[in-house]
Design a protein around this motif. Structure first.
Motif, PDB file in Angstrom:
ATOM      1  N   GLY A   1       0.789  -1.223   0.000  1.00 56.99           N
ATOM      2  CA  GLY A   1       0.000   0.000   0.000  1.00 56.99           C
ATOM      3  C   GLY A   1       0.820   1.271   0.000  1.00 56.99           C
ATOM      4  N   GLY A   2       2.115   1.164  -0.194  1.00 58.64           N
ATOM      5  CA  GLY A   2       2.973   2.347  -0.221  1.00 58.64           C
ATOM      6  C   GLY A   2       3.218   2.824  -1.635  1.00 58.64           C
ATOM      7  N   ASP A   3       4.037   3.816  -1.762  1.00 54.32           N
ATOM      8  CA  ASP A   3       4.353   4.409  -3.051  1.00 54.32           C
ATOM      9  C   ASP A   3       5.861   4.633  -3.129  1.00 54.32           C
ATOM     10  OD1 ASP A   3       4.747   7.025  -4.786  1.00 54.32           O
ATOM     11  OD2 ASP A   3       2.841   6.137  -5.377  1.00 54.32           O
ATOM     12  N   ALA A   4       6.427   4.477  -4.303  1.00 53.21           N
ATOM     13  CA  ALA A   4       7.873   4.641  -4.484  1.00 53.21           C
ATOM     14  C   ALA A   4       8.341   6.039  -4.088  1.00 53.21           C
ATOM     15  CB  ALA A   4       8.256   4.353  -5.930  1.00 53.21           C
ATOM     16  N   SER A   5       7.458   7.017  -4.134  1.00 50.51           N
ATOM     17  CA  SER A   5       7.860   8.381  -3.752  1.00 50.51           C
ATOM     18  C   SER A   5       8.207   8.470  -2.265  1.00 50.51           C
ATOM     19  CB  SER A   5       6.757   9.381  -4.092  1.00 50.51           C
ATOM     20  OG  SER A   5       5.612   9.149  -3.274  1.00 50.51           O
ATOM     21  N   LEU A   6       7.819   7.459  -1.486  1.00 52.60           N
ATOM     22  CA  LEU A   6       8.145   7.429  -0.060  1.00 52.60           C
ATOM     23  C   LEU A   6       9.586   6.983   0.182  1.00 52.60           C
ATOM     24  CD1 LEU A   6       4.895   5.670   1.176  1.00 52.60           C
ATOM     25  CD2 LEU A   6       5.431   8.104   1.345  1.00 52.60           C
ATOM     26  N   LEU A   7      10.222   6.419  -0.841  1.00 55.17           N
ATOM     27  CA  LEU A   7      11.588   5.916  -0.719  1.00 55.17           C
ATOM     28  C   LEU A   7      12.597   7.014  -1.014  1.00 55.17           C
ATOM     29  CD1 LEU A   7      11.069   2.576  -2.647  1.00 55.17           C
ATOM     30  CD2 LEU A   7      11.382   2.821  -0.177  1.00 55.17           C
ATOM     31  N   SER A   8      13.682   7.011  -0.263  1.00 57.56           N
ATOM     32  CA  SER A   8      14.780   7.933  -0.545  1.00 57.56           C
ATOM     33  C   SER A   8      16.095   7.241  -0.230  1.00 57.56           C
ATOM     34  CB  SER A   8      14.642   9.226   0.264  1.00 57.56           C
ATOM     35  OG  SER A   8      14.721   8.965   1.646  1.00 57.56           O
ATOM     36  N   VAL A   9      17.101   7.615  -0.967  1.00 56.90           N
ATOM     37  CA  VAL A   9      18.437   7.067  -0.797  1.00 56.90           C
ATOM     38  C   VAL A   9      19.377   8.237  -0.586  1.00 56.90           C
ATOM     39  CG1 VAL A   9      20.275   5.715  -1.874  1.00 56.90           C
ATOM     40  CG2 VAL A   9      17.883   5.119  -2.294  1.00 56.90           C
ATOM     41  N   ALA A  10      20.218   8.139   0.432  1.00 62.08           N
ATOM     42  CA  ALA A  10      21.156   9.217   0.719  1.00 62.08           C
ATOM     43  C   ALA A  10      22.451   8.642   1.260  1.00 62.08           C
ATOM     44  CB  ALA A  10      20.558  10.187   1.735  1.00 62.08           C
TER      45      ALA A  10
END
Length: 189
Positions: free
Chosen positions: A43-52
């Protein structure tokens, strides 16, 4: 994978990683489609992912790359230098199989490290990472019980909120993901 620019002094964009970060970036890029698929199934969205990447020398003994889901760190990875590892927040320590040798580093006491070496190459941990992506969705801190769409969600047996940031913080989404339905035609509790 989209590149993210952070204002915080301890994070930089993936494009600015020193050459030592290339192995980390390559591995994340290889498994990123699986990560996105896993998040979307929950139920999530890829826009919730971040890489740093954390700059070398910032508070810790070296640099590493982090993958986050919203504000939650899912894992840290370091595939260069003497200490190569995959690290998970200690809230996931109960999910790490006993077969993987675990340790806690003095510099990162809230993280459980899994060594990456010849006996335990990074690819051996891919299934665990995907399992922990699911648990990150399930263990994401709830900010409210449910929104006005609870009836629609119950009938669909999944969160239908189009705003995935709002959905991520809903505890009823987690309940639905566990198979329990409190309302509507599919009620089973």
């Amino acid at each position: 994978m989209s590149e993210n620019n952070f204002n915080d002094t301890d994070q930089i964009a993936m494009s600015d990683i020193v050459p030592d970060g290339q192995a980390e970036k390559d591995y994340i890029n290889r498994i990123y489609p699986q990560i996105v698929s896993t998040v979307e199934k929950c139920g999530g969205d890829a826009s919730l992912l971040s890489v740093a990447a954390v700059k070398p020398g910032y508070k810790f003994s070296g640099d590493y790359v982090s993958l986050k889901l919203g504000s939650m760190v899912v894992f840290r990875i370091k595939l260069h230098g003497k200490a190569q590892y995959l690290a998970f927040p200690d809230i996931f320590s109960d999910l790490i199989p006993d077969e993987f040798p675990k340790k806690v580093a003095a510099s990162q006491q809230k993280y459980v490290r899994l060594n990456v070496d010849n006996d335990y190459p990074i690819e051996k941990y891919t299934d665990l990472i995907l399992k922990l992506m699911i648990e990150s969705m399930n263990r994401y801190p709830s900010e409210w019980s449910c929104c006005s769409r609870y009836q629609e969600c119950s009938d669909a047996k999944a969160c239908v909120n189009p705003d995935k940031n709002i959905a991520l913080a809903c505890s009823y989404r987690k309940t639905l993901n566990s198979g329990r339905i409190f309302y509507g035609k599919n009620r089973n509790v």
